[in-house]
Design an enzyme around this catalytic site. Structure first.
Site, mmCIF file in Angstrom:
data_model
loop_
_atom_site.group_PDB
_atom_site.id
_atom_site.type_symbol
_atom_site.label_atom_id
_atom_site.label_comp_id
_atom_site.label_asym_id
_atom_site.label_seq_id
_atom_site.Cartn_x
_atom_site.Cartn_y
_atom_site.Cartn_z
ATOM 1 C CG ASP A 223 50.438 37.345 52.787
ATOM 2 O OD1 ASP A 223 51.180 37.744 51.880
ATOM 3 O OD2 ASP A 223 49.462 38.000 53.189
ATOM 4 C CG HIS A 224 53.879 36.236 47.711
ATOM 5 N ND1 HIS A 224 52.555 36.373 47.418
ATOM 6 C CD2 HIS A 224 54.514 37.197 46.999
ATOM 7 C CE1 HIS A 224 52.403 37.370 46.544
ATOM 8 N NE2 HIS A 224 53.574 37.892 46.283
ATOM 9 C CG HIS A 286 49.537 40.228 49.365
ATOM 10 N ND1 HIS A 286 49.847 39.020 49.926
ATOM 11 C CD2 HIS A 286 49.272 39.961 48.057
ATOM 12 C CE1 HIS A 286 49.774 38.067 48.997
ATOM 13 N NE2 HIS A 286 49.416 38.618 47.865
HETATM 14 C C1 BG6 Z 1 49.115 37.446 44.521
HETATM 15 C C2 BG6 Z 1 47.822 37.867 43.876
HETATM 16 O O1 BG6 Z 1 48.876 36.961 45.815
HETATM 17 O O2 BG6 Z 1 49.969 38.586 44.606
HETATM 18 C C3 BG6 Z 1 48.078 38.459 42.496
HETATM 19 O O3 BG6 Z 1 46.991 36.730 43.758
HETATM 20 C C4 BG6 Z 1 49.074 39.581 42.599
HETATM 21 O O4 BG6 Z 1 46.876 38.917 41.906
HETATM 22 C C5 BG6 Z 1 50.312 39.118 43.346
HETATM 23 O O5 BG6 Z 1 49.416 39.974 41.279
HETATM 24 C C6 BG6 Z 1 51.249 40.277 43.597
HETATM 25 O O6 BG6 Z 1 52.439 39.761 44.105
HETATM 26 P P1 BG6 Z 1 53.810 40.524 43.872
HETATM 27 O O7 BG6 Z 1 54.807 39.735 44.644
HETATM 28 O O8 BG6 Z 1 54.048 40.518 42.395
HETATM 29 O O9 BG6 Z 1 53.582 41.897 44.401
#
Ligand code: BG6
Length: 538
Positions: A223-224, A286
């Protein structure tokens, strides 16, 4: 601190002192040199990328790997082996990667010795994901690379494919024996991209398919958000500062708001997004990850399992939504045509986006009022909102403290004795601020809120690493702290699935119900108690 201007000089001096201290700290000989610490545990290995021709590979994974290589943070003897369906050779795939670096990491050199070093370790195996012979060829290629590098078999498989391929890849890796490392120094790990299932049942099924092939300590569910510095800083802020923890409970905190707001729409991923919606795409993972870090008890140590144990407990104490709660405590939205508040540019409605069903009832905005039923949080609402095409890009957490009693300063005329607010800015403008009350200068006693502000960019000289860099590095080093465990993912789905089921059965709101470039549907305000409003972020 946002303070009257005569204090700015003092604030500047303080910042400059902090900067000097920082510079001293990152002295090359320092035992705390980051790269030195990070390079511990970096041993030669093979990184096998499934879905190597996909968007995520080109936008995120390869730029992250190349950036690690440029910083000297990839182990010697590191090889990237792509496994994908399209007809390509090692050479043509290397050229594709060069093109992606030019597009997605334009500040990095895409030719010259550094690029050549990275590209020379890239290989391509062409195969369909369901073809067992492809995995035999993959195993042979890995063996050859092990022999060339005279290293034990250490493999990190990265599943960056659409989720429908996860099961067959896992099964075929097992059938080819690639799940079991040979020898004492070997290892085999698997990183799985989100979405990890689409509801509780599918997440359990995927965990059940993984279990017989890869043991839990071999599995890294990504989960980045957990790789973001500012998300990791939540634990530091809470547990490395004596001042917050005693106040971090229902006695002092009135409510918590978590906002994940994007200005972007679906960016060419309309078909994927239309089948999932924002609750599955962003909230289940997230936003709930951020919520667990805010809500958890202090872990007994910083090991992966100690942290994850506490996070799971938070998810388990979120009060489950009964059908009637869903109507009261959730709000769905979908954007219609609108305009960007910053540039005035006209923006299409969601149903007009490429690859989206023109009659779609998929939500692009969702808001929730969660209740944590435990001693620490009883009675404190956790409001969570996430949306696409909102007015401003921000991910933030606002901890709203309780107001002081209606005595003393709170009774003064011409004063604003607002409750304290701690805001954690996860992105952009990474940092944190604390709103406190102060006397305004002058002969009368008047009180107004001021802001103490910490900004990463000002306090630290080192840049914030991309989340993927950190997570890939951790997986290579075998540190799973920033990855989701099986019970954690299932607990998050256990909260979201009844909501998603009820949304399916309840009549859909009249979509679109907010214009692109706004702050979402009006109805989201009804979730907040006492007529409060969502705090303006930032
Ligand atoms: C991803 C989603 O996991 O996270 C995207 O699939 C979203 O829809 C993105 O735009 C948001 O990531 P960050 O790092 O740009 O907040």
């Amino acid at each position: 601190m946002t303070v009257p201007s005569d204090s700015n000089a003092a604030a500047d001096r303080l910042r400059s002192t902090i900067r000097d201290a920082q510079t001293a700290d990152v002295d090359d000989d320092s035992p705390c040199d980051d790269n030195e610490t990070l390079s511990e545990g970096l041993v030669p290995c093979r990184f096998v990328l499934f879905g190597a021709t996909g968007d995520l590979t080109h936008r995120k994974i390869v730029p992250a790997l190349y950036s690690l290589s440029l910083q000297g943070l990839l182990p010697d003897g590191f090889h990237l082996v792509a496994f994908a369906r399209r007809d390509k050779t090692d050479e043509s795939f290397r050229e594709d990667l060069r093109t992606s670096i030019r597009e997605f990491a334009p500040s990095q050199p895409s030719d010259g010795p550094q690029w050549d070093k990275f590209a020379s370790g890239v290989y391509y195996v062409r195969s369909n994901f369901d073809d067992p012979s492809g995995y035999v060829r993959l195993a042979e290629r890995l063996k050859e690379l092990d022999i060339v590098g005279s290293t034990p078999d250490r493999r990190l498989f990265y599943l960056a494919t659409p989720p429908e391929y996860f099961s067959q890849i896992i099964e075929n890796l097992g059938a080819a024996g690639l799940n079991n490392p040979v020898g004492n120094d070997g290892w085999s790990r698997i990183i799985i991209e989100k979405p990890f299932g689409s509801d509780l049942e599918s997440a359990r099924k995927l965990n059940a398919q993984l279990g017989p092939v890869f043991k839990e300590d071999q599995v890294y569910r990504i989960d980045h958000y957990l790789g973001k510095e500012t998300v990791q800083n939540i634990l530091v802020l809470r547990f490395a500062n004596q001042i917050f923890e005693p106040l971090w409970n229902q006695k002092y905190i009135d409510n918590v708001q978590i906002t994940v707001a994007e200005t972007l729409g679906v960016e060419g991923r309309g078909d994927f997004f239309d089948s999932v919606g924002i609750a599955r795409d962003v909230v289940q993972n997230h936003a709930l990850q951020v919520l667990t870090l805010i809500g958890m008890e202090p872990p007994v140590s910083l090991t992966a399992d100690a942290i994850r144990d506490e996070k799971v407990k938070v998810l388990r104490c979120i009060k489950p939504f009964a059908f009637e709660d869903v109507a009261n405590w959730t709000v769905r939205g979908q954007y219609g045509p609108g305009a960007s508040p910053s540039t005035g540019e006209e923006l299409p409605g969601y149903r007009q986006e490429e690859k989206v069903d023109p009659y779609s009832s998929t939500e692009t905005f969702a808001a929730f009022r969660f209740q944590l039923d435990n001693w620490r949080w009883a009675g404190v609402p956790f409001y969570v909102q996430a949306g696409k095409r909102l007015a401003k890009r921000t991910t933030s957490v606002r901890i709203q403290f309780k107001a002081v009693p209606e005595v003393l300063f709170a009774r003064l005329a011409c004063s604003d004795v607002s409750a304290n607010v701690l805001t954690i800015r996860i992105q952009p403008d990474e940092g944190a601020s604390l709103e406190i009350c102060s006397k305004t200068p002058g002969p009368n006693v008047r009180v107004h809120p001021v802001k103490m502000d910490f900004q990463y960019g000002e306090s630290f000289s080192s840049p914030i690493r991309d989340a993927y860099e950190r997570l890939i590095l951790d997986a290579i080093r075998g540190d799973a702290s920033l990855f989701a465990r099986n019970d954690e993912v299932e607990a998050a789905w256990a909260i979201m699935t009844p909501i998603l089921d009820a949304w399916r059965d309840l009549s859909c709101p009249l979509f679109p119900n907010y214009p692109a470039g706004s702050w979402g549907p009006e109805a989201a305000n009804n979730l907040l108690r006492d007529g409060a409003v969502w705090m303006p972020p930032g």
